[in-house]
Enzyme design. Structure first.
Site, PDB file in Angstrom:
ATOM      1  N   ASP A 240       0.862  -1.173   0.000  1.00 30.18           N
ATOM      2  CA  ASP A 240       0.000   0.000   0.000  1.00 30.18           C
ATOM      3  C   ASP A 240       0.904   1.231   0.000  1.00 30.18           C
ATOM      4  O   ASP A 240       1.571   1.526   0.988  1.00 30.18           O
ATOM      5  CB  ASP A 240      -0.888  -0.023   1.238  1.00 30.18           C
ATOM      6  CG  ASP A 240      -1.852   1.151   1.307  1.00 30.18           C
ATOM      7  OD1 ASP A 240      -1.434   2.283   0.992  1.00 30.18           O
ATOM      8  OD2 ASP A 240      -3.012   0.958   1.698  1.00 30.18           O
ATOM      9  N   ILE A 242      -0.164   4.499  -0.848  1.00 28.30           N
ATOM     10  CA  ILE A 242      -1.052   5.629  -1.135  1.00 28.30           C
ATOM     11  C   ILE A 242      -0.552   6.952  -0.569  1.00 28.30           C
ATOM     12  O   ILE A 242      -1.097   8.006  -0.905  1.00 28.30           O
ATOM     13  CB  ILE A 242      -2.488   5.354  -0.640  1.00 28.30           C
ATOM     14  CG1 ILE A 242      -2.554   5.293   0.884  1.00 28.30           C
ATOM     15  CG2 ILE A 242      -3.036   4.074  -1.250  1.00 28.30           C
ATOM     16  CD1 ILE A 242      -3.985   5.194   1.420  1.00 28.30           C
TER      17      ILE A 242
END
Length: 483
Positions: A240, A242
């Site tokens: 992840d 982000i």
């Protein structure tokens, strides 16, 4: 009894997914949001309300976004200048997405990573935000009952995103404050072995880089160890990333994609990246999530699954235009980094002046605050008791570490980029005043009594705080302050 019976009958008419608590809404993490929703702070309409510091939103650069939109009206099909494209955009429904959108997103991902890696637009798969991206990968990589290893502390939403509808489990890799919560091979091996002993099938490892809630980065050696670990176990690695563009200080962000290009022995079929534009650009409402997999089968299957959560073509069209403007992109990344660093620095330094330390960090929209010395007892019950005082008396929604599955009580996540400068100053004033007033009190009961008597003097002026911070009385002279 009758009402209970009727309630049971209603539940029997619904599915197990509809009636279970897999969403995780009962967590203190979401309880804090509810407290804010019931009494939201407003500078003029409700100045004594709860300030939302539990929401990781990036609102510091919307002036740049708005300026670009004004100067590029053709990017929107809802303007006079862009209306000529309305029909073509409105009827486009290919779940591959607009080619120009996938190209622009791939290029933006390269820019964020310093042009050290390249991304193939044909591997860009859309989803409804990072939430949809994570669930889509969970459906692709694991069966109900299988598990992903996740280093603690980790984002509470992962319990919802990966578990609720998929039936997948999350198995904690315990990380500790003694080494700044670093992910080690030893911790990974111990968690994997523990899962094996419990007859839990581990299908992958989920990492968050930069970390939510820590605001820290994985260095190259740690990333290399992680890739080596998943290859040795033949399990997937979901990265992840982000918060990749929220780095505001050294060391620089290193993507797992760099490891893919450097490590010849890496099985790339095991590597998958989750990305979105919610944090780096501050567009959570646009619901733009991305799955980028190095596995051809995963790309093909997840693209079919994306039919359940596509990004609207109107949004794709606008973002393709914005992200293709490389001058704007470079300016935005640089300015956002500078503003995030300035805001984080103001907050953490203000806390340090009253003896509150934070984990050293250089990324994200939050920091990890250490309130262990304010606990009545070093337990998670003690943490929640302190948290309730902060919510109900200090009127700040900060998130307790237990909701992030932290292994040690007393840590709290504080979000700093979802408010204007004046709200930030008021939030800092409240928590500094709370600490100054409770300094020297021995337990939570005494703190509660003090809070009740003084109502925390929320409107205390900065001038009075400055008096506390004069050289003769500066908390920085206290041995409690840690560098």
């Amino acid at each position: 009894m009758v009402s209970i019976s009727k309630n049971n009958q209603k539940q029997q008419l619904l599915s197990k997914i509809a009636t279970n608590d897999g969403h995780g809404e009962n967590s203190p993490y979401f309880d804090g949001w509810k407290a804010y929703a019931n009494n939201p702070f407003h500078l003029t309409d409700n100045p004594t309300g709860v300030i939302q510091m539990g929401l990781a939103e990036n609102q510091l650069c919307f002036d740049l976004i708005q300026e670009w939109m004004v100067n590029n009206p053709k990017a929107s099909i809802c303007t006079v200048e862009g209306a000529e494209n309305f029909q073509d955009i409105a009827i486009f429904q290919d779940y591959h997405g607009l080619p120009e959108f996938r190209q622009a997103v791939a290029r933006f991902m390269e820019k964020v990573r310093g042009d050290r890696v390249t991304f193939d637009p044909n591997r860009i798969v859309m989803s409804g935000g990072a939430t949809g991206a994570h669930e889509m990968l969970a459906f692709c990589l694991a069966d109900p009952g299988d598990a992903f290893l996740v280093p603690t502390p980790y984002y509470p939403g992962f319990d919802r995103d990966l578990r609720w509808r998929t039936g997948v489990q999350l198995f904690p890799v315990v990380c500790e404050s003694c080494n700044d919560f670093k992910v080690t091979t030893k911790a990974l091996e111990e968690a994997y072995e523990k899962a094996q002993q419990s007859n839990i099938k581990i299908k992958g490892l989920l990492i968050n880089n930069p970390s939510n809630p820590l605001g820290t980065l994985l260095d190259k050696d740690t990333l290399r160890d992680i890739v080596t670990f998943i290859n040795s176990k033949n399990i997937h690695l979901v990265c992840d990333e982000i918060y990749a563009a929220t780095v505001f200080d050294q060391p620089r962000f290193i993507s797992v994609s760099e490891m893919v290009e450097e490590m010849i022995e890496c099985n790339t079929d095991l590597i998958h990246i989750v990305y979105s534009l919610s944090k780096d650009l501050g567009f959570p409402g646009f619901r733009v999530g991305i799955v980028y997999s190095y596995n051809d089968t995963v790309v093909n299957i997840s693209r079919k699954m994306s039919s359940f959560g596509l990004v609207s073509t109107q949004t794709q069209h606008m973002l393709a235009s914005m992200l293709s403007d490389e001058i704007f992109v470079e300016k935005f990344i640089a300015e956002s980094s500078e503003r995030l660093g300035k805001r984080q620095g103001m907050f953490t330094k203000g806390l340090a002046q009253v003896g509150i330390s934070t984990l050293k960090s250089n990324a994200g929209l939050f920091f990890w605050m250490d309130l262990r010395r304010l606990l009545k007892e070093a337990t998670f019950d003690g943490e929640l008791e302190l948290w309730r005082i902060i919510i109900n008396e200090v009127k700040l929604n900060v998130s307790p570490g237990c909701s992030f599955h932290c292994s040690e009580p007393g840590w709290f996540r504080v979000c700093f980029a979802n408010m204007d400068d004046e709200t930030m100053r008021i939030a800092l004033r409240r928590i500094r005043n709370f600490v100054l007033q409770t300094k020297g009190l021995n337990n939570i009961a005494a703190i509660k009594k003090q809070c009740s008597r003084s109502k925390l003097q929320i409107s205390l002026s900065f001038r009075r705080l400055d008096d506390f911070n004069s050289p003769a009385h500066s908390p920085m002279n206290s041995p409690l302050v840690r560098t």
